[in-house]
Design a protein around this motif. Structure first.
Motif, PDB file in Angstrom:
ATOM      1  N   ASP A  32     -11.011  -2.865  -4.412  1.00 41.97           N
ATOM      2  CA  ASP A  32      -9.838  -2.475  -4.970  1.00 41.97           C
ATOM      3  C   ASP A  32      -9.062  -3.119  -5.510  1.00 41.97           C
ATOM      4  O   ASP A  32      -8.850  -4.386  -4.516  1.00 41.97           O
ATOM      5  CB  ASP A  32      -9.481  -0.893  -4.502  1.00 41.97           C
ATOM      6  CG  ASP A  32     -10.721  -0.174  -5.811  1.00 41.97           C
ATOM      7  OD1 ASP A  32     -10.109   0.699  -5.344  1.00 41.97           O
ATOM      8  OD2 ASP A  32     -10.477  -0.257  -6.878  1.00 41.97           O
ATOM      9  N   GLY A  35      -4.717  -1.410  -4.247  1.00 44.38           N
ATOM     10  CA  GLY A  35      -5.776  -2.362  -2.773  1.00 44.38           C
ATOM     11  C   GLY A  35      -4.534  -2.717  -1.962  1.00 44.38           C
ATOM     12  O   GLY A  35      -4.578  -2.865  -0.610  1.00 44.38           O
ATOM     13  N   LEU A  70      -1.717  -1.223  -0.663  1.00 47.83           N
ATOM     14  CA  LEU A  70      -1.434  -0.019   0.221  1.00 47.83           C
ATOM     15  C   LEU A  70      -1.918  -1.751   1.863  1.00 47.83           C
ATOM     16  O   LEU A  70      -1.600  -1.025   2.413  1.00 47.83           O
ATOM     17  CB  LEU A  70      -2.277   0.540   0.196  1.00 47.83           C
ATOM     18  CG  LEU A  70      -2.023   1.061  -1.175  1.00 47.83           C
ATOM     19  CD1 LEU A  70      -3.013   2.201  -1.700  1.00 47.83           C
ATOM     20  CD2 LEU A  70      -1.309   2.235  -0.498  1.00 47.83           C
ATOM     21  N   SER A  71      -2.522  -2.487   1.631  1.00 51.76           N
ATOM     22  CA  SER A  71      -2.683  -3.160   2.918  1.00 51.76           C
ATOM     23  C   SER A  71      -2.238  -3.636   3.865  1.00 51.76           C
ATOM     24  O   SER A  71      -1.660  -4.005   4.993  1.00 51.76           O
ATOM     25  CB  SER A  71      -4.057  -3.709   2.502  1.00 51.76           C
ATOM     26  OG  SER A  71      -3.593  -5.402   1.781  1.00 51.76           O
ATOM     27  N   ASP A 112      -0.410  -0.478   5.294  1.00 54.53           N
ATOM     28  CA  ASP A 112      -0.471  -0.659   6.796  1.00 54.53           C
ATOM     29  C   ASP A 112      -0.403  -1.413   7.513  1.00 54.53           C
ATOM     30  O   ASP A 112      -0.457  -1.173   8.360  1.00 54.53           O
ATOM     31  CB  ASP A 112      -2.571  -0.550   6.563  1.00 54.53           C
ATOM     32  CG  ASP A 112      -3.139   1.097   6.422  1.00 54.53           C
ATOM     33  OD1 ASP A 112      -2.077   2.038   6.346  1.00 54.53           O
ATOM     34  OD2 ASP A 112      -4.456   0.816   6.264  1.00 54.53           O
ATOM     35  N   SER A 152     -10.830   5.594   8.260  1.00 48.34           N
ATOM     36  CA  SER A 152     -10.846   4.505   8.007  1.00 48.34           C
ATOM     37  C   SER A 152     -10.926   4.203   9.869  1.00 48.34           C
ATOM     38  O   SER A 152     -10.045   3.229  10.664  1.00 48.34           O
ATOM     39  CB  SER A 152      -9.761   3.210   8.127  1.00 48.34           C
ATOM     40  OG  SER A 152      -8.522   3.582   7.987  1.00 48.34           O
ATOM     41  N   THR A 162      -9.045   4.983  -7.786  1.00 43.89           N
ATOM     42  CA  THR A 162      -8.287   4.003  -6.706  1.00 43.89           C
ATOM     43  C   THR A 162      -6.900   4.310  -5.937  1.00 43.89           C
ATOM     44  O   THR A 162      -7.637   4.127  -4.707  1.00 43.89           O
ATOM     45  CB  THR A 162      -7.000   2.979  -7.399  1.00 43.89           C
ATOM     46  OG1 THR A 162      -7.728   2.289  -8.856  1.00 43.89           O
ATOM     47  CG2 THR A 162      -6.248   1.646  -6.935  1.00 43.89           C
ATOM     48  N   ASN A 194      -9.943   6.736  -3.146  1.00 47.99           N
ATOM     49  CA  ASN A 194     -10.751   4.778  -2.425  1.00 47.99           C
ATOM     50  C   ASN A 194      -9.785   4.334  -1.201  1.00 47.99           C
ATOM     51  O   ASN A 194     -10.272   4.220  -0.675  1.00 47.99           O
ATOM     52  CB  ASN A 194     -10.746   3.518  -3.345  1.00 47.99           C
ATOM     53  CG  ASN A 194     -12.472   3.956  -4.798  1.00 47.99           C
ATOM     54  OD1 ASN A 194     -12.996   5.113  -4.147  1.00 47.99           O
ATOM     55  ND2 ASN A 194     -12.645   3.712  -5.294  1.00 47.99           N
ATOM     56  N   GLN A 195      -8.276   4.530  -1.726  1.00 50.24           N
ATOM     57  CA  GLN A 195      -7.547   4.094  -0.723  1.00 50.24           C
ATOM     58  C   GLN A 195      -7.394   4.992   0.268  1.00 50.24           C
ATOM     59  O   GLN A 195      -6.804   4.497   1.711  1.00 50.24           O
ATOM     60  CB  GLN A 195      -6.259   3.390  -1.032  1.00 50.24           C
ATOM     61  CG  GLN A 195      -7.472   2.100  -2.465  1.00 50.24           C
ATOM     62  CD  GLN A 195      -6.870   0.883  -1.916  1.00 50.24           C
ATOM     63  OE1 GLN A 195      -6.799   0.816  -0.513  1.00 50.24           O
ATOM     64  NE2 GLN A 195      -8.011   0.386  -1.845  1.00 50.24           N
ATOM     65  N   ARG A 212      -4.296   9.871   5.477  1.00 48.65           N
ATOM     66  CA  ARG A 212      -3.476   8.118   6.006  1.00 48.65           C
ATOM     67  C   ARG A 212      -2.102   8.217   5.424  1.00 48.65           C
ATOM     68  O   ARG A 212      -1.663   7.512   6.489  1.00 48.65           O
ATOM     69  CB  ARG A 212      -4.168   7.447   4.574  1.00 48.65           C
ATOM     70  CG  ARG A 212      -4.084   5.734   4.995  1.00 48.65           C
ATOM     71  CD  ARG A 212      -4.647   5.410   3.980  1.00 48.65           C
ATOM     72  NE  ARG A 212      -4.308   3.575   3.932  1.00 48.65           N
ATOM     73  CZ  ARG A 212      -4.010   2.872   3.226  1.00 48.65           C
ATOM     74  NH1 ARG A 212      -5.633   2.622   2.392  1.00 48.65           N
ATOM     75  NH2 ARG A 212      -4.417   1.651   2.839  1.00 48.65           N
TER      76      ARG A 212
END
Lengths: 260, 260
Positions: free
Chosen positions: A7, A11, A14-15, A18, A110, B49, B52-53, B70
């Motif tokens: 994405d 994405g 958000l990574s 995280d 995840s 999106t 998906n996240q 999450r």
DNA sequence: TATTTTGTCTCACTATATGAAACGTCGTTT
DNA sequence: AAACGACGTTTCATATAGTGAGACAAAATA
């Protein structure tokens, strides 16, 4: 690292979020840079964006980033809606009432187990400090109970990106041995943690399945080896599975990300 | 609605996330479309999106979106790091021990008060179901205590985008009357909620100020009018301000979004 | 003072998001 | 049964926003 879904900008942001959260403490940009997949200016801008959005807070003095309060606000809604906790609560209450052991309710996110409810023997309330805690899936009772009932491709996906860390001598250290145990768990409908995550701690866990047999979480009774043996834990099985069944019957059906 | 900072794609995605969370229940795309600033395909893609996240979950059956687990995971870290809660905890314990009233600790996030710790008279633990709850800033003791000590431009910013809803006959319904009260609060160093948010509920609140006199949150004692009068509440003032002062002394210095 | 480390900015370039319109699907109405 | 309408989904040319090598600035260190 190539994410399969790949994405866009969100994405990436958000990574980073995280990553910051994963550090478990306020971090400087430099530290993130070492682990990050992004070059310096990009990371810098992503951090800035997240800070502007209130997802991160920035301590000007220490020049560190940490997760922001906006997350707490969002999480409250998430916890009371998206999680199993509200559904599970009355049943967990009933289960815990007859018990002097810890009861945990978990969901998977995840590859990690997220505890959405945790009752200690001494406490009647689940605290925020506890809900939201994470543990690896492959070495906990709750985690394995979920993994075992995951659809084939989801399991493969999860195993693929799983790094196996040896917490104790009993910890699984390869996907193969884990897969073999999951087979057993699937057949028997019950999972055990044999001191795989922490020495001296064992647990018995049952998957929470919807009527359509989709796994949405799991529930476990955990204890210390000096209180109960593994055999002793097995006595709780009927109560545990019954509780899991009741929760499952009420659980909504969630759909994981739909990939085209 | 034109956000001043005007951040890019991530901002848009997060505003959608906020919107979904703000609904307080699972929502269909159609419902969001009515309130949303985005046209249909854009909203659709943003939702996709986020799903998906893992920030949202999608219920295929009901075709609804809801906040995802999450967030719960991220929030645990946020709560234990970015919030005042861990710092405040021992002091709140001490304060609550001598009291039979509710104690609240709050921080502010985009015009809303976020409770990071809530003690009911009956409970010794703050639960996740409570922490993370929000209330408007302009009609709560904790909110006004924070607003009063906000830097000029931050306050203006907050007031600008504040919609005033009349919860009770005592609720402020314009920025002007609120501003006047904030003046008094700033001078006296203490705020009161005179049944402005809920009939029958009053509170006394003190700002939590860092040594550099930056406001980072506030703490309040709330009670019902049938238990105490407003005058009666004032007796708690010394204990409350002392507690707020102790917390402030330990609090880190947070920086709100740095605008260029 | 020189040197290094870390954070910030610039700008030509490229990837990504955008949204009007068209399409499919399902449930309801005529 | 055919026509309709309400939603969700997809397309595609266009516009927007993100990218990252490198320059620059500031602060820490030598």
């Amino acid at each position: 690292m190539g994410v399969v879904t790949g994405d866009g900008t969100v994405g990436k942001a958000l990574s980073v979020l995280d990553q910051v959260a994963g550090m478990g403490r306020p971090v400087r940009m430099r530290e993130l840079l070492e682990t990050s997949e992004f070059p310096k200016p990009t990371l810098y801008r992503l951090l800035q964006t997240l800070t502007n959005q209130g997802m991160l807070t920035y301590d000007t003095e220490a020049q560190t980033y940490a997760p922001g309060i906006r997350l707490v606000r969002l999480a409250h809604v998430a916890w009371s809606q998206a999680s199993l906790a509200p559904i599970a609560r009355p049943h967990v209450d009933a289960l815990a009432a007859n018990l002097r052991e810890a009861v945990h309710v978990a969901q998977i996110d995840s590859g990690q187990v997220v505890f959405v409810d945790k009752r200690q023997a001494s406490t009647k309330f689940s605290t925020l400090a506890q809900a939201g805690q994470v543990a690896p899936a492959y070495c906990t009772g709750v985690g394995k109970a979920i993994l075992a009932f995951l659809p084939e491709e989801d399991l493969e996906q999860a195993l693929l990106q799983q790094a196996f860390h040896r917490y104790t001598p009993a910890t699984h250290t390869s996907a193969d041995t884990l897969r073999a145990e999951l087979e057993t768990i699937r057949a028997e409908g019950i999972a055990f943690d044999r001191e795989e995550h922490a020495a001296g701690i064992i647990s018995i866990a049952a998957p929470i399945l919807t009527p359509a047999r989709r796994v949405v979480g799991s529930i476990s009774i955990a204890t210390a080896t000096n209180r109960h043996s593994l055999e002793g834990l097995k006595a709780f099985r009927p109560a545990l599975t019954e509780c899991a069944h009741k929760i499952g019957a009420e659980a909504q059906s969630w759909q994981p990300p739909a990939l085209p």
